[in-house]
Enzyme design. Sequence first.
Site, PDB file in Angstrom:
ATOM      1  N   ARG A  77       4.889 -12.525   9.971  1.00  0.00           N
ATOM      2  CA  ARG A  77       5.779 -11.165   9.887  1.00  0.00           C
ATOM      3  C   ARG A  77       7.073 -11.324  10.370  1.00  0.00           C
ATOM      4  O   ARG A  77       7.371 -12.341  11.316  1.00  0.00           O
ATOM      5  CB  ARG A  77       5.096 -10.293  10.525  1.00  0.00           C
ATOM      6  CG  ARG A  77       3.670  -9.864  10.204  1.00  0.00           C
ATOM      7  CD  ARG A  77       3.183  -8.614  11.191  1.00  0.00           C
ATOM      8  NE  ARG A  77       3.505  -7.385  10.844  1.00  0.00           N
ATOM      9  CZ  ARG A  77       2.899  -6.628   9.956  1.00  0.00           C
ATOM     10  NH1 ARG A  77       1.912  -7.087   8.997  1.00  0.00           N
ATOM     11  NH2 ARG A  77       3.318  -5.492   9.543  1.00  0.00           N
ATOM     12  N   GLU A 109       0.820  -1.117   0.066  1.00  0.00           N
ATOM     13  CA  GLU A 109      -0.216   0.007  -0.068  1.00  0.00           C
ATOM     14  C   GLU A 109       0.910   1.106  -0.218  1.00  0.00           C
ATOM     15  O   GLU A 109       1.797   1.304   0.835  1.00  0.00           O
ATOM     16  CB  GLU A 109      -0.977   0.089   1.252  1.00  0.00           C
ATOM     17  CG  GLU A 109      -1.839   1.024   1.333  1.00  0.00           C
ATOM     18  CD  GLU A 109      -2.828   1.061   2.551  1.00  0.00           C
ATOM     19  OE1 GLU A 109      -2.768   0.111   3.319  1.00  0.00           O
ATOM     20  OE2 GLU A 109      -3.574   1.958   2.638  1.00  0.00           O
ATOM     21  N   LYS A 144       4.445   0.790   9.272  1.00  0.00           N
ATOM     22  CA  LYS A 144       4.529   1.918   8.632  1.00  0.00           C
ATOM     23  C   LYS A 144       3.888   3.228   9.544  1.00  0.00           C
ATOM     24  O   LYS A 144       4.142   4.297   9.293  1.00  0.00           O
ATOM     25  CB  LYS A 144       3.866   1.987   7.269  1.00  0.00           C
ATOM     26  CG  LYS A 144       4.760   1.144   6.209  1.00  0.00           C
ATOM     27  CD  LYS A 144       3.937   1.267   4.777  1.00  0.00           C
ATOM     28  CE  LYS A 144       2.976   0.311   4.889  1.00  0.00           C
ATOM     29  NZ  LYS A 144       2.461  -0.029   3.423  1.00  0.00           N
TER      30      LYS A 144
HETATM   31  P1  ATP Z   1       2.664  -1.949   8.242  1.00  0.00           P
HETATM   32  O1  ATP Z   1       1.926  -2.949   9.053  1.00  0.00           O
HETATM   33  O2  ATP Z   1       4.231  -1.868   8.357  1.00  0.00           O
HETATM   34  O3  ATP Z   1       1.793  -0.887   7.863  1.00  0.00           O
HETATM   35  P2  ATP Z   1       1.431  -3.635   5.954  1.00  0.00           P
HETATM   36  O4  ATP Z   1       1.279  -4.955   6.148  1.00  0.00           O
HETATM   37  O5  ATP Z   1       0.204  -2.616   6.165  1.00  0.00           O
HETATM   38  O6  ATP Z   1       2.850  -3.043   6.888  1.00  0.00           O
HETATM   39  P3  ATP Z   1       1.414  -3.347   3.007  1.00  0.00           P
HETATM   40  O7  ATP Z   1       2.120  -2.298   2.401  1.00  0.00           O
HETATM   41  O8  ATP Z   1       0.060  -3.691   3.298  1.00  0.00           O
HETATM   42  O9  ATP Z   1       2.124  -2.988   4.579  1.00  0.00           O
HETATM   43  O10 ATP Z   1       2.376  -4.742   2.995  1.00  0.00           O
HETATM   44  C1  ATP Z   1       2.787  -5.335   1.805  1.00  0.00           C
HETATM   45  C2  ATP Z   1       3.054  -6.646   1.853  1.00  0.00           C
HETATM   46  O11 ATP Z   1       4.232  -6.839   2.789  1.00  0.00           O
HETATM   47  C3  ATP Z   1       1.969  -7.262   2.482  1.00  0.00           C
HETATM   48  O12 ATP Z   1       1.777  -8.678   1.686  1.00  0.00           O
HETATM   49  C4  ATP Z   1       2.300  -7.592   3.958  1.00  0.00           C
HETATM   50  O13 ATP Z   1       1.841  -8.703   4.242  1.00  0.00           O
HETATM   51  C5  ATP Z   1       3.952  -7.722   3.929  1.00  0.00           C
HETATM   52  N1  ATP Z   1       4.477  -7.369   5.149  1.00  0.00           N
HETATM   53  C6  ATP Z   1       4.368  -6.213   5.574  1.00  0.00           C
HETATM   54  N2  ATP Z   1       5.030  -6.204   7.049  1.00  0.00           N
HETATM   55  C7  ATP Z   1       5.503  -7.420   7.003  1.00  0.00           C
HETATM   56  C8  ATP Z   1       6.707  -7.782   7.914  1.00  0.00           C
HETATM   57  N3  ATP Z   1       6.772  -7.301   8.957  1.00  0.00           N
HETATM   58  N4  ATP Z   1       7.049  -9.248   7.533  1.00  0.00           N
HETATM   59  C9  ATP Z   1       6.710  -9.717   6.481  1.00  0.00           C
HETATM   60  N5  ATP Z   1       6.021  -9.301   5.581  1.00  0.00           N
HETATM   61  C10 ATP Z   1       5.611  -8.229   5.776  1.00  0.00           C
HETATM   62 MG    MG Z   2      -1.612  -3.089   5.196  1.00  0.00          MG
END
Ligand code: ATP
Ligand code: MG
Length: 573
Positions: free
Chosen positions: A273, A49, A283
């Site tokens: 994660r 995102e 983020k």
């Molecule tokens: P955050 O919680 O940091 O905002 P998010 O999951 O909202 O992260 P996205 O942009 O939606 O961020 O994530 C893109 C991809 O990265 C998704 O498939 C998510 O599952 C993966 N992802 C995000 N954080 C992690 C992590 N700590 N370890 C592994 N994969 C991750």
């Molecule tokens: Mg997300």
Amino acid sequence: MKTSNPPTEAAAGVPAEARPSNFLRDIIAEDFKNKTYGDAVIQTRFPPEPNGYLHIGHAKAICLDFVLADEFGGKTNLRFDDTNPEKEETEYVESIKDDVRWLGFEWDGLYYASDYFDQLYQWALKLIKDGKAYVDDLSADQIREYRGTLTEPGRNSPYRERSVEENLDLFERMRAGEFPDGSRVLRAKIDMASPNLNLRDPVMYRILHAEHHRTGAKWCIYPMYDYAHGQSDSIERVTHSMCTLEFADHQPLYRWYIEQLGIFPSHQYEFDRLNITYTLLSKRKLLQLVRDGHVSGWDDPRMPTISGIRRRGYTPEAIRNFVTQAGVSRTDGITDFAMLEHFVRDDLNRRAPRVMAVLNPLKLVIDNYPEGQTEDCDAVNNPEDPAAGTRKVPFSRVLYIEQDDFREDPPKGYFRLSPGREVRLRYGYFVKCTEVRKNANGEVVEVHCTYDPATRGGNAPDGRKVKATIHWVSAAHAIDAEVRLYDKLFTKPNPGQVEEGEDFTANLNPLSLEVVAEAKLEPSLASAPVGARYQFERLGYFCVDPDSAPGKPVFNRTVALKDTWAKIEKKAG
Ligand code: ATP
Ligand code: MG
């Protein structure tokens, strides 16, 4: 997928048995063997995102998506999940592309969920016509209230049984902009008594009169993540849609939409994660650190963002090796920060040229060395890499050494310079301390020595030994530099653990940045380009920061030399 440089263990020819087990690879291997998807290639996608910069947790997801597809001759798309116009910005899109490329990956297709808004709208009409979606006039609060809880079933909305015609009419008018934000939603008609709350008539569309970074003012209704994601996967013929465990409860909904629409059967798989001690990977929280000025920006070298660790001097190879070895599982865990640093050192040890730099200078004068004379010492660039060759380092009568490398009253076990003691100057000569000069405060400001001309290069012809070798820089030739020493950004292994009324910023480490304003470096570093990485002998790995100006370089300490992880591993083994 194309990889811009040999990145992975697979690409480097590490046999499968030597790699950490990976249940996702096993699933893909089975599907590949059984031709579960017929002639379709293995297809993955990385779906960020664009509401912030990528962090090292994303690096794990990126590596899984790109590497596993590549292993089976498949493809990986980069797809921006831009369904939330209010928080998303083009700046983030660009940074995400840079970061994926820096990690060493090149996507096959570049897409945006917003590319599919028309198709998603058409599919919503189909679900309405099939009696599987309806327009609801309940407010957001009411919808929440009607949804029930984990222990209580939900209740049907009074609008649930609207006719297809009425639903079509209202949905089209939602799209046409007739209704204010929040006044109506489109919901899937599934089961208000489902034990899975995600299946209790989830919202598919909401009204939001907001400009979108790509579609502008075209839409005033936007699809929810759950409705957009699986369908986008399906449009791209993604076979294995890998995401983190918090989406596991959404999987039945992911499947429901695809089944009702009868479209390409993409499948979702969840993995743990990446969590790292002393590190926040969210983020939202990282944005807070940036906005509130706790760090200098998304690329502050203390940040766990890809842009931060890049500026810090971490290498893409180190990150890829680290996330591969950290492994994947079906339960969340936490990885030791020391392990990350171990992989950074391990990689830099192989590739970083050695140089001499003095961070806390103390003047050393060699009384019997001719005044005005200079000579070149031959120094090895990288003992790990003979091809890196040697360089000349100027030596003269007045040098700088580290304050730490001299003690007037040496404690037991201290073998470096002290009055009457002889040590080796790296690549230079043996010197023996003859005198100490102090300022009015009684602080040592100069040590005087004599050198033994017969020990040039660092060995005594008479075979006598010294117990310490110290680094140095010639005072007349030294260049001044600012050096930024970083420590962990948080003081607690779990930065989210706080007292009542506090937030995670209470755990910020006030000593996470120490600036050495006047370090002295060997002259070969005068024109070191931004991003160049070095080992400062005996001190650690350092990298040239973009804040550098001509004649005034700024270095970031990437990581110190001491490797606690290696010790932990040794003990465990
Ligand atoms: P955050 O919680 O940091 O905002 P998010 O999951 O909202 O992260 P996205 O942009 O939606 O961020 O994530 C893109 C991809 O990265 C998704 O498939 C998510 O599952 C993966 N992802 C995000 N954080 C992690 C992590 N700590 N370890 C592994 N994969 C991750
Ligand atoms: Mg997300």
